[in-house]
Design a protein around this motif. Sequence first.
Motif, PDB file in Angstrom:
ATOM      1  N   ILE A 178     -14.456 -17.316   3.685  1.00 24.08           N
ATOM      2  CA  ILE A 178     -14.804 -16.095   4.447  1.00 24.08           C
ATOM      3  C   ILE A 178     -14.331 -14.865   3.724  1.00 24.08           C
ATOM      4  O   ILE A 178     -14.891 -13.823   3.849  1.00 24.08           O
ATOM      5  N   LEU A 179     -13.269 -14.679   3.051  1.00 25.59           N
ATOM      6  CA  LEU A 179     -12.808 -13.758   2.047  1.00 25.59           C
ATOM      7  C   LEU A 179     -12.495 -14.320   0.771  1.00 25.59           C
ATOM      8  O   LEU A 179     -11.709 -15.063   0.521  1.00 25.59           O
ATOM      9  N   LYS A 180     -13.513 -13.872  -0.255  1.00 23.41           N
ATOM     10  CA  LYS A 180     -13.097 -14.533  -1.635  1.00 23.41           C
ATOM     11  C   LYS A 180     -11.719 -14.264  -2.175  1.00 23.41           C
ATOM     12  O   LYS A 180     -11.287 -15.691  -2.665  1.00 23.41           O
ATOM     13  N   MET A 181     -10.989 -13.309  -2.023  1.00 27.52           N
ATOM     14  CA  MET A 181      -9.718 -13.089  -2.464  1.00 27.52           C
ATOM     15  C   MET A 181      -8.587 -13.463  -1.677  1.00 27.52           C
ATOM     16  O   MET A 181      -7.338 -13.039  -1.956  1.00 27.52           O
ATOM     17  N   GLU A 182      -8.730 -14.114  -0.439  1.00 27.41           N
ATOM     18  CA  GLU A 182      -7.701 -14.417   0.538  1.00 27.41           C
ATOM     19  C   GLU A 182      -6.619 -15.150  -0.347  1.00 27.41           C
ATOM     20  O   GLU A 182      -7.164 -16.190  -1.085  1.00 27.41           O
ATOM     21  N   GLY A 183      -5.655 -15.095  -0.407  1.00 27.99           N
ATOM     22  CA  GLY A 183      -4.253 -15.734  -0.824  1.00 27.99           C
ATOM     23  C   GLY A 183      -4.086 -15.179  -2.295  1.00 27.99           C
ATOM     24  O   GLY A 183      -3.131 -15.545  -2.948  1.00 27.99           O
ATOM     25  N   TYR A 184      -4.810 -14.121  -2.896  1.00 30.80           N
ATOM     26  CA  TYR A 184      -4.487 -13.604  -4.024  1.00 30.80           C
ATOM     27  C   TYR A 184      -3.461 -12.228  -4.042  1.00 30.80           C
ATOM     28  O   TYR A 184      -3.451 -11.429  -5.083  1.00 30.80           O
ATOM     29  N   ALA A 185      -3.519 -11.681  -2.831  1.00 27.81           N
ATOM     30  CA  ALA A 185      -2.688 -10.260  -2.681  1.00 27.81           C
ATOM     31  C   ALA A 185      -1.195 -10.831  -2.590  1.00 27.81           C
ATOM     32  O   ALA A 185      -0.773 -11.232  -1.423  1.00 27.81           O
ATOM     33  N   PHE A 186      -0.441 -10.648  -3.567  1.00 27.24           N
ATOM     34  CA  PHE A 186       0.822 -11.448  -3.571  1.00 27.24           C
ATOM     35  C   PHE A 186       1.690 -10.477  -2.618  1.00 27.24           C
ATOM     36  O   PHE A 186       1.774  -9.164  -2.781  1.00 27.24           O
ATOM     37  N   PRO A 187       2.401 -11.260  -1.929  1.00 30.87           N
ATOM     38  CA  PRO A 187       3.470 -10.543  -1.092  1.00 30.87           C
ATOM     39  C   PRO A 187       4.645  -9.910  -1.574  1.00 30.87           C
ATOM     40  O   PRO A 187       5.478 -10.610  -2.690  1.00 30.87           O
ATOM     41  N   ASP A 188       4.826  -8.757  -1.258  1.00 31.05           N
ATOM     42  CA  ASP A 188       6.100  -8.172  -1.979  1.00 31.05           C
ATOM     43  C   ASP A 188       6.219  -6.664  -1.291  1.00 31.05           C
ATOM     44  O   ASP A 188       5.420  -6.405  -0.543  1.00 31.05           O
ATOM     45  N   THR A 189       6.931  -6.016  -1.799  1.00 34.60           N
ATOM     46  CA  THR A 189       7.389  -4.288  -1.485  1.00 34.60           C
ATOM     47  C   THR A 189       6.706  -3.767  -2.539  1.00 34.60           C
ATOM     48  O   THR A 189       6.910  -3.861  -3.869  1.00 34.60           O
ATOM     49  N   TYR A 190       5.756  -2.742  -2.255  1.00 37.01           N
ATOM     50  CA  TYR A 190       5.111  -2.039  -3.027  1.00 37.01           C
ATOM     51  C   TYR A 190       5.146  -0.517  -2.703  1.00 37.01           C
ATOM     52  O   TYR A 190       5.580  -0.282  -1.614  1.00 37.01           O
ATOM     53  N   GLN A 191       4.852   0.425  -3.669  1.00 33.92           N
ATOM     54  CA  GLN A 191       5.002   1.768  -3.241  1.00 33.92           C
ATOM     55  C   GLN A 191       3.611   2.477  -3.782  1.00 33.92           C
ATOM     56  O   GLN A 191       3.096   2.036  -4.984  1.00 33.92           O
ATOM     57  N   PHE A 192       2.963   3.118  -2.744  1.00 32.52           N
ATOM     58  CA  PHE A 192       1.455   3.511  -3.079  1.00 32.52           C
ATOM     59  C   PHE A 192       1.490   5.234  -2.713  1.00 32.52           C
ATOM     60  O   PHE A 192       2.447   5.707  -1.921  1.00 32.52           O
ATOM     61  N   LYS A 193       0.750   5.946  -3.330  1.00 36.58           N
ATOM     62  CA  LYS A 193       0.493   7.395  -2.965  1.00 36.58           C
ATOM     63  C   LYS A 193      -0.160   7.176  -1.552  1.00 36.58           C
ATOM     64  O   LYS A 193      -1.117   6.351  -1.371  1.00 36.58           O
ATOM     65  N   LYS A 194      -0.018   8.168  -0.737  1.00 34.06           N
ATOM     66  CA  LYS A 194      -0.952   8.415   0.546  1.00 34.06           C
ATOM     67  C   LYS A 194      -2.187   8.543   0.067  1.00 34.06           C
ATOM     68  O   LYS A 194      -2.559   9.204  -0.878  1.00 34.06           O
TER      69      LYS A 194
END
Length: 360
Positions: A178-194
């Motif tokens: 259904i989604l090719k990369m399901e499972g590969y976004a590693f869970p954690d706390t991230y910091q991103f720019k708005k």
Amino acid sequence: MTSNLKTTSKGPKSRKKLLLIIAAVAAVLVLLAGGVGLWAAGEIGGWGGAGKQVTVTVAEGSSTGQIAQALKDKGVISSPTVFKIYSRLQGHDGSYQFGDHQVKKNAPYADIVKVLQQTTQDADTVSVTIPEGYNLAQIARRLQKAGICDENAFIEAINTADFGLKFQQHVADDPLKILKMEGYAFPDTYQFKKDADPTEVARVFLTHFDSQITDEMYARMDELGMSLDETIALASMIQSESFSNDDMFMVSSVFHNRLNNPDILSQLQSDVTILFLQFYDDFGITYSEQQSEAYNTYSAVGIPVGAICNPGQAAIHAALYPAESEYFYFVTDGNNNYYYAKTYEEHEKNVAEASKTWKK
């Protein structure tokens, strides 16, 4: 005859001289190796004391190699190669935070890493925590809610971008996913720019995942006869079926027992795969009947075609190293207790007992 005698008399001397040369070269190589070792130790240890403080800028989505080069350019370290090796062996890849960091020249690598792992949050930076077990749609929605990027743009980016990461060559482009990369976004706390670039956000997630999968883990997959896709799909089921990290290894044992004994049970029969499909119905992601069948572990044989969520390190480890058991069934009660069984008859009794605590 005389000529042969002369040749023979020179032979031992020549060989002796050659051996002396080899021994001398070997000694020099040992000294050089020792010198390199001492130099590397000094490089990693900080050369006996930190110096002037400088600002090192880590761009969002930077690889360890790019960070190492930035440190070299600022005079913080002497060898990007040594830093990359150190970072990889210590498991720090993917943990560095973007932004401006105040780092001292010639500081020990341990101190440098500690500084680079600290957030440098400003008014335009958002911290977002992705819990273990979230699927890509949930992650995308959380990113949009935090003002980081559009949810649909993120899903498009993470499923289509190729960053040349090691693990990506092991991910199948199966049309039944259904989604090719399901499972590969590693869970954690991230910091991103708005209002970040969705592709760069995807790069950060996938780079972090890549750093979590070691050569030892790939070797274990080969030992089990499992692909990376199968490992992560199984880990995602374990993640979704477990209330705690401790539960994961026994849950994994049940799945492995079924996989290893298809003559007894050829299907994994996990309810969480059905719930996954229902979630995407609610999210508005469409899929075909064939795709639905490929994920439904009550109709499909073995591990589903893809992951149903993004598992954490504990679930991945449990998928690779299950507990030893003879169980083929489990059920949980309303108090998060597990009941395991070897036979279906035992399982039916466990279901009856567990159902007493289920909420009506």
